[in-house]
Scaffold this motif. Structure first.
Motif, PDB file in Angstrom:
ATOM      1  N   GLN A   1       4.597  -5.801   2.461  1.00  0.00           N
ATOM      2  CA  GLN A   1       3.827  -6.472   3.281  1.00  0.00           C
ATOM      3  C   GLN A   1       2.710  -5.093   3.650  1.00  0.00           C
ATOM      4  OE1 GLN A   1       5.467  -6.869   7.340  1.00  0.00           O
ATOM      5  NE2 GLN A   1       4.517  -8.689   7.602  1.00  0.00           N
TER       6      GLN A   1
ATOM      7  N   ARG B   1      -9.853  -5.467   4.325  1.00  0.00           N
ATOM      8  CA  ARG B   1      -9.252  -6.866   4.253  1.00  0.00           C
ATOM      9  C   ARG B   1      -9.573  -7.407   3.105  1.00  0.00           C
ATOM     10  NH1 ARG B   1     -12.292  -8.081   8.160  1.00  0.00           N
ATOM     11  NH2 ARG B   1     -10.994  -7.397   9.747  1.00  0.00           N
TER      12      ARG B   1
ATOM     13  N   LYS C   1      -7.123  -8.867  -0.144  1.00  0.00           N
ATOM     14  CA  LYS C   1      -7.156 -10.215  -0.592  1.00  0.00           C
ATOM     15  C   LYS C   1      -7.273 -10.429  -2.311  1.00  0.00           C
ATOM     16  CE  LYS C   1      -8.883 -12.399   3.631  1.00  0.00           C
ATOM     17  NZ  LYS C   1     -10.304 -12.898   4.161  1.00  0.00           N
TER      18      LYS C   1
ATOM     19  N   GLN D   1      -4.119  -9.859  -3.410  1.00  0.00           N
ATOM     20  CA  GLN D   1      -3.135 -10.956  -3.586  1.00  0.00           C
ATOM     21  C   GLN D   1      -3.575 -12.144  -4.847  1.00  0.00           C
ATOM     22  OE1 GLN D   1      -4.041 -11.722   0.599  1.00  0.00           O
ATOM     23  NE2 GLN D   1      -1.645 -11.569   1.316  1.00  0.00           N
TER      24      GLN D   1
ATOM     25  N   THR E   1      -0.897 -11.149  -7.401  1.00  0.00           N
ATOM     26  CA  THR E   1       0.287 -11.195  -7.064  1.00  0.00           C
ATOM     27  C   THR E   1       0.734 -12.202  -5.840  1.00  0.00           C
ATOM     28  OG1 THR E   1       2.340  -9.929  -6.848  1.00  0.00           O
ATOM     29  CG2 THR E   1       0.245  -9.031  -5.712  1.00  0.00           C
ATOM     30  N   THR E   2       1.854 -12.637  -6.018  1.00  0.00           N
ATOM     31  CA  THR E   2       2.348 -13.533  -4.765  1.00  0.00           C
ATOM     32  C   THR E   2       3.397 -12.631  -3.877  1.00  0.00           C
ATOM     33  OG1 THR E   2       4.110 -14.277  -6.083  1.00  0.00           O
ATOM     34  CG2 THR E   2       2.127 -15.530  -6.049  1.00  0.00           C
ATOM     35  N   LYS E   3       3.589 -11.305  -4.418  1.00  0.00           N
ATOM     36  CA  LYS E   3       4.745 -10.693  -3.571  1.00  0.00           C
ATOM     37  C   LYS E   3       3.999  -9.640  -2.591  1.00  0.00           C
ATOM     38  CE  LYS E   3       7.649 -10.787  -7.771  1.00  0.00           C
ATOM     39  NZ  LYS E   3       8.394 -10.010  -8.580  1.00  0.00           N
ATOM     40  N   LEU E   4       2.645  -9.785  -2.412  1.00  0.00           N
ATOM     41  CA  LEU E   4       1.995  -8.930  -1.293  1.00  0.00           C
ATOM     42  C   LEU E   4       1.583  -9.865  -0.289  1.00  0.00           C
ATOM     43  CD1 LEU E   4       0.907  -6.096  -0.663  1.00  0.00           C
ATOM     44  CD2 LEU E   4      -1.251  -7.025  -1.577  1.00  0.00           C
ATOM     45  N   THR E   5       2.054  -9.608   1.289  1.00  0.00           N
ATOM     46  CA  THR E   5       1.642 -10.521   2.406  1.00  0.00           C
ATOM     47  C   THR E   5       0.670  -9.631   3.242  1.00  0.00           C
ATOM     48  OG1 THR E   5       3.592  -9.874   3.672  1.00  0.00           O
ATOM     49  CG2 THR E   5       3.693 -11.735   2.088  1.00  0.00           C
ATOM     50  N   PHE E   6       0.086 -10.049   3.793  1.00  0.00           N
ATOM     51  CA  PHE E   6      -1.023  -9.166   4.663  1.00  0.00           C
ATOM     52  C   PHE E   6      -1.273  -9.650   5.993  1.00  0.00           C
ATOM     53  CE2 PHE E   6      -5.373  -8.431   6.131  1.00  0.00           C
ATOM     54  CZ  PHE E   6      -5.337  -7.158   6.560  1.00  0.00           C
ATOM     55  N   LYS E   7      -1.265  -9.024   6.966  1.00  0.00           N
ATOM     56  CA  LYS E   7      -1.272  -9.540   8.474  1.00  0.00           C
ATOM     57  C   LYS E   7      -2.136  -8.354   9.162  1.00  0.00           C
ATOM     58  CE  LYS E   7       2.984  -8.131  10.820  1.00  0.00           C
ATOM     59  NZ  LYS E   7       4.094  -8.587  11.585  1.00  0.00           N
TER      60      LYS E   7
ATOM     61  N   SER F   1       8.358  -1.943   2.425  1.00  0.00           N
ATOM     62  CA  SER F   1       9.279  -3.259   1.732  1.00  0.00           C
ATOM     63  C   SER F   1      10.555  -2.576   2.151  1.00  0.00           C
ATOM     64  CB  SER F   1       8.856  -2.956   0.217  1.00  0.00           C
ATOM     65  OG  SER F   1       9.453  -1.625  -0.198  1.00  0.00           O
TER      66      SER F   1
END
Length: 428
Positions: free
Chosen positions: A2, A22, A26, A29, A32-38, A64
């Motif tokens: 994350q 930002r 993106k 991402q 990979t689908t294993k990185l989330t961002f907020k 992580s």
């Protein structure tokens, strides 16, 4: 993993670090689908900022199950020094820092290279700084190592690099390097013409003879410089368009080794040759070689056209770079079978090709980076890639600065009054 961006609104971000980070995340991402961002505004959420130990705005945190790492703004902003010695912002680049942080929090160890110093070698802090930056951009960690001080090879060493020593190594230093190789360590040696006896002694047990002299290649060299051979695509193992070596020696496999073309070649694939002997546990793979018209000139004199002496000079093609491995098994016909075993040694007959003066010419830089990738047991081809978003500052004189100041204060109100006056007059 994350990623959390502690960004303030863009109007308070003069360099645009938040928007840049930002957009870059993106892009990550997309792969990979294993990185989330907020995003979290640290001013509106001080409790969250305190939880993650945020001391600066525009900080990005990667976390992580295995760890957490902050990437601070100063790791993203690139600076340089102008002619007057003043530090200024030259661009913003976060790809290296972000990727390094992701590797760290996922438990992936970055490869660490040690450059031997103390004998006049090329330095990662001076004449090899461009090569050093290329390695760092490809996520290698670099350290200098003086064997007279350390008296051993650090356990975290992925490989040692010896870059053109000008003075001899002591017996103790050679023993440390030889012991490291014997225990499975990996070493890259870059030589120059007429190397010292200690370098010859280091390479002799690995089936390589080094003789004094300079490689000349009249049919494939820089214009006006026959002692700077050019290696085109079909004469290097990576298929690179053009590599040149400004002043090189050759690597001579000992007589017990016989050259054998690697099966499966076509006219469009780079020439690859394996040197192997039934009486040795060592095999050599050609990484770069000269044309058949070349030779090792034993009595090279600058400014004088060299001529081939059949009695003393060594006729080409000549090996300029070799990869030394433990010999693979051979079949009844003497052909190598199975996969090539791990590398123990990469040797190049030149150092200058990787110095600042030549690193960005032709494919020299990419060739050097791939040699390092080979000696650290890598398989993928790498290249020089550094995506820096330039920061362009408007520099104005005092008169223009004064005009901008007063016009921003008075011009807009005057324009509003004039516009209002015109509208009032037309309505009237």
């Amino acid at each position: 993993v994350q990623a959390i961006g502690f960004f303030v609104p863009d109007q308070f971000d003069s360099l645009g670090l938040g928007a840049y980070a930002r957009n870059l995340l993106k892009e990550y991402q997309n792969y990979t689908t294993k990185l989330t961002f907020k995003e979290i505004d640290p001013d509106e959420n001080p409790d969250q900022a305190a939880k993650y130990g945020i001391s600066q705005r525009q900080t990005v945190v990667f976390e992580s199950e295995k760890g957490r790492r902050q990437v601070l703004p100063q790791e993203i902003v690139q600076t340089s020094v102008d002619a007057q010695g003043n530090q200024q912002i030259s661009g913003i680049e976060a790809e290296h820092a972000f990727t390094s942080a992701i590797l760290e929090v996922t438990g992936v160890t970055q490869k660490k290279l040690y450059f031997i110093t103390g004998h006049g070698e090329a330095s990662i802090d001076s004449n090899m700084s461009a090569a050093a930056q290329g390695l760092r951009d490809n996520l290698f960690k670099l350290e200098s190592l003086d064997l007279l001080v350390t008296r051993g090879i650090p356990e975290d060493a992925a490989a040692l690099i010896i870059a053109g020593p000008q003075r001899q190594y002591s017996i103790d230093e050679l023993a440390i390097i030889q012991g490291y190789l014997a225990k499975g360590g990996w070493v890259m040696v870059m030589l120059n013409p007429n190397p010292s006896v200690d370098m010859k002694a280091l390479l002799f047990p690995w089936g390589i003879n080094i003789e004094d002299g300079m490689v000349v290649d009249p049919s494939s060299s820089l214009q006006g410089s026959v002692n700077s051979p050019i290696v085109p695509r079909l004469r290097n193992a990576f298929g690179m368009t053009s590599i040149y070596f400004p002043g090189a020696t050759t690597l001579l496999p000992q007589p017990i080794f016989e050259p054998q073309p690697i099966p499966g070649e076509t006219s469009d694939t780079p020439i690859q040759v394996v040197w192997i002997s039934d009486n040795s546990s060592i095999a050599m793979l050609s990484l770069a070689r000269t044309s058949p018209d070349s030779w090792l000139e034993k009595n090279f004199e600058a400014g004088k056209a060299p001529t081939l002496d059949e009695n003393s000079d060594i006729k080409g093609p000549l090996e300029l770079a070799l990869r030394i491995v433990l010999a693979p098994p051979v079949d009844d016909k003497g052909q190598p079978t199975g996969t090539v075993p791990p590398t123990r040694l990469v040797i190049v007959g030149d150092t200058d090709f990787a110095t600042n003066q030549n690193f960005f010419n032709g494919d020299n830089g990419n060739f050097f980076l791939n040699l390092v990738e080979v000696v650290t047991s890598g398989k993928e081809l790498i290249s020089i890639q550094r995506k820096v978003l330039p920061f362009r500052r408007l520099v104005v004189g005092p008169e223009v600065a004064m005009f901008i100041t007063y016009s921003s204060i008075g011009l807009l109100p005057i324009l509003v009054l004039l516009t209002g006056g015109v509208i009032w007059w037309r309505r009237r």
